[in-house]
Scaffold this motif. Structure first.
Motif, PDB file in Angstrom:
ATOM      1  N   GLU A  38      11.285  -1.842 -43.651  1.00  0.00           N
ATOM      2  CA  GLU A  38      11.892  -0.968 -43.516  1.00  0.00           C
ATOM      3  C   GLU A  38      11.415  -0.496 -42.468  1.00  0.00           C
ATOM      4  O   GLU A  38      11.862  -1.111 -41.301  1.00  0.00           O
ATOM      5  N   ARG A  42      12.709  -2.170 -38.343  1.00  0.00           N
ATOM      6  CA  ARG A  42      13.499  -1.251 -37.575  1.00  0.00           C
ATOM      7  C   ARG A  42      12.964  -1.118 -36.156  1.00  0.00           C
ATOM      8  O   ARG A  42      12.515  -1.711 -34.949  1.00  0.00           O
ATOM      9  N   ARG A 102      23.052  -1.230 -39.400  1.00  0.00           N
ATOM     10  CA  ARG A 102      22.864  -0.697 -40.323  1.00  0.00           C
ATOM     11  C   ARG A 102      21.844  -0.122 -40.492  1.00  0.00           C
ATOM     12  O   ARG A 102      21.127   0.532 -41.507  1.00  0.00           O
ATOM     13  N   GLY A 103      22.125   0.658 -39.687  1.00  0.00           N
ATOM     14  CA  GLY A 103      21.231   2.585 -40.004  1.00  0.00           C
ATOM     15  C   GLY A 103      22.329   3.148 -39.887  1.00  0.00           C
ATOM     16  O   GLY A 103      21.482   4.648 -40.492  1.00  0.00           O
ATOM     17  N   GLU A 106      21.399   5.189 -45.329  1.00  0.00           N
ATOM     18  CA  GLU A 106      19.972   4.200 -46.181  1.00  0.00           C
ATOM     19  C   GLU A 106      19.896   3.648 -47.639  1.00  0.00           C
ATOM     20  O   GLU A 106      19.014   3.626 -47.662  1.00  0.00           O
ATOM     21  N   ARG A 111      21.651  -2.054 -46.127  1.00  0.00           N
ATOM     22  CA  ARG A 111      20.539  -2.512 -44.824  1.00  0.00           C
ATOM     23  C   ARG A 111      20.553  -4.021 -44.911  1.00  0.00           C
ATOM     24  O   ARG A 111      20.953  -4.714 -44.129  1.00  0.00           O
ATOM     25  N   TRP A 114      23.842  -6.136 -43.688  1.00  0.00           N
ATOM     26  CA  TRP A 114      23.444  -5.960 -42.172  1.00  0.00           C
ATOM     27  C   TRP A 114      22.902  -6.374 -41.628  1.00  0.00           C
ATOM     28  O   TRP A 114      23.015  -7.290 -40.591  1.00  0.00           O
ATOM     29  N   ASP A 115      21.220  -6.934 -42.681  1.00  0.00           N
ATOM     30  CA  ASP A 115      19.710  -7.487 -42.017  1.00  0.00           C
ATOM     31  C   ASP A 115      21.318  -8.963 -42.690  1.00  0.00           C
ATOM     32  O   ASP A 115      20.525  -9.265 -41.065  1.00  0.00           O
TER      33      ASP A 115
END
Length: 341
Positions: A38, A42, A102-103, A106, A111, A114-115
């Motif tokens: 992760e 980021r 994505r943020g 949690e 995520r 969206w990744d």
């Protein structure tokens, strides 16, 4: 005269867009292969985050130039190529939403969704743009009325698909090199290995595409008729070769600028080889849409040129400020303090 000036502006806008947005499209495509946790995800997102929307200003510029300076070309393009252009638009929207969403939660599943959207929204535009421009270089099945005699599958010919693969590879190498300039340690080393590994595929596909271009288009013939324009393909070749040399030495910024030279040289070679055509016809050369039969009135072109000369320095100045503002090296510590994606 104004038609020629606006054709040059049109070509330069596309070249700058591919140079700038190319690195974040490529980095988004490589996202699952470069980020192992992760924190690294980021870091990758923050390597693109402050720049991607500003880079797409050049896509809007290229589209706006087509709409305002060459309205007939714009109308034919968006009617004949409606499906691929809508796919491109939806993919770009998906990518933009992924950066912001994505943020918001949690959860791992949130995520992951969206990744995936970020990867798809980066890979698909690179592929579609390559396919589209390769088909424009080769000529579209347009009749004298500007009617497109084909569909999405007409564009998925061997030359078009090779162009799509080339764009994906060029952007992937460009994106990996961008990450090497923004990071340190193992992530930087991994990005460097990715760039040098993909370079071989990029080089092979580039040579194949240039060779097939000789037989599938008139780009080479048009450029050879004006020997001064040979500086453009030579710039692309020099960029491709020097990229490998600089990457081997770990001179990442030099390698990234060499990749930029490759993109600029290749795109401008294609645009110069098209002139005066914007949308060449494969059915009848006389039916081609050119900078002269598709242009707005001379007064319109003159007024718009004045507007561009006034506002273009502002856009360039703002983008330079953004790149300087967010030039710091990204690591686990830097993304943990201050505003970050």
């Amino acid at each position: 005269m104004f038609e020629t000036i606006w054709f040059v502006i049109w070509g330069v806008a596309w070249a700058v867009y591919f140079m700038l947005d190319g690195f974040d499209l490529g980095l988004g495509t490589l996202f699952p292969f470069l980020a192992k946790n992760e924190t690294e995800k980021r870091i990758l997102v923050n390597a693109m985050g402050p720049f991607w929307d500003g880079n797409e200003v050049w896509l809007i510029t290229a589209g706006g130039v087509t709409f305002a300076a060459f309205p007939r070309a714009y109308a034919i393009m968006f009617s004949g190529l409606y499906t691929p252009l809508m796919l491109l638009l939806f993919a770009l929207i998906l990518r933009g939403v992924a950066f912001e969403f994505r943020g918001k939660e949690e959860g791992r599943a949130w995520r992951a969704i969206w990744d995936t959207c970020l990867v798809v929204g980066s890979f698909l535009p690179a592929l579609l743009l390559g396919v589209a421009f390769a088909n424009i270089f080769a000529g579209l099945p347009l009749d004298a009325a500007g009617i497109f005699h084909g569909n999405l599958f007409t564009l998925l010919n061997p030359y078009g698909l090779l162009g799509g693969v080339l764009f994906v590879l060029i952007f992937a190498v460009h994106g990996a090199l961008w990450l090497t300039t923004r990071t340190e340690g193992e992530l930087q080393a991994r990005a460097g290995r990715m760039a040098t590994s993909l370079w071989w595929a990029e080089a092979v596909v580039a040579v194949a595409f240039l060779a097939l271009t000789w037989f599938s288009t008139r780009l080479w013939q048009n450029v050879l008729a004006k020997p001064l324009l040979l500086i453009l393909p030579l710039l692309a070749v020099a960029g491709l070769l020097s990229l490998r040399v600089f990457a081997a030495k770990g001179a990442w910024w030099k390698a990234w600028f060499a990749s930029s030279a490759l993109i600029l040289g290749a795109v401008l070679f294609g645009v110069a080889g098209l002139f005066p055509n914007l949308l060449p016809s494969s059915l009848d050369p006389a039916a081609s849409v050119t900078a002269f039969n598709a242009a707005s009135s001379p007064l319109t072109l003159k007024i718009m040129l004045g507007v561009v000369l006034c506002f273009l320095p502002v856009v360039i100045g703002y983008q330079l400020w953004v790149y300087l503002k967010f030039r710091d090296t990204l690591n686990a510590e830097s993304i943990g303090k201050g505003p970050a994606y």
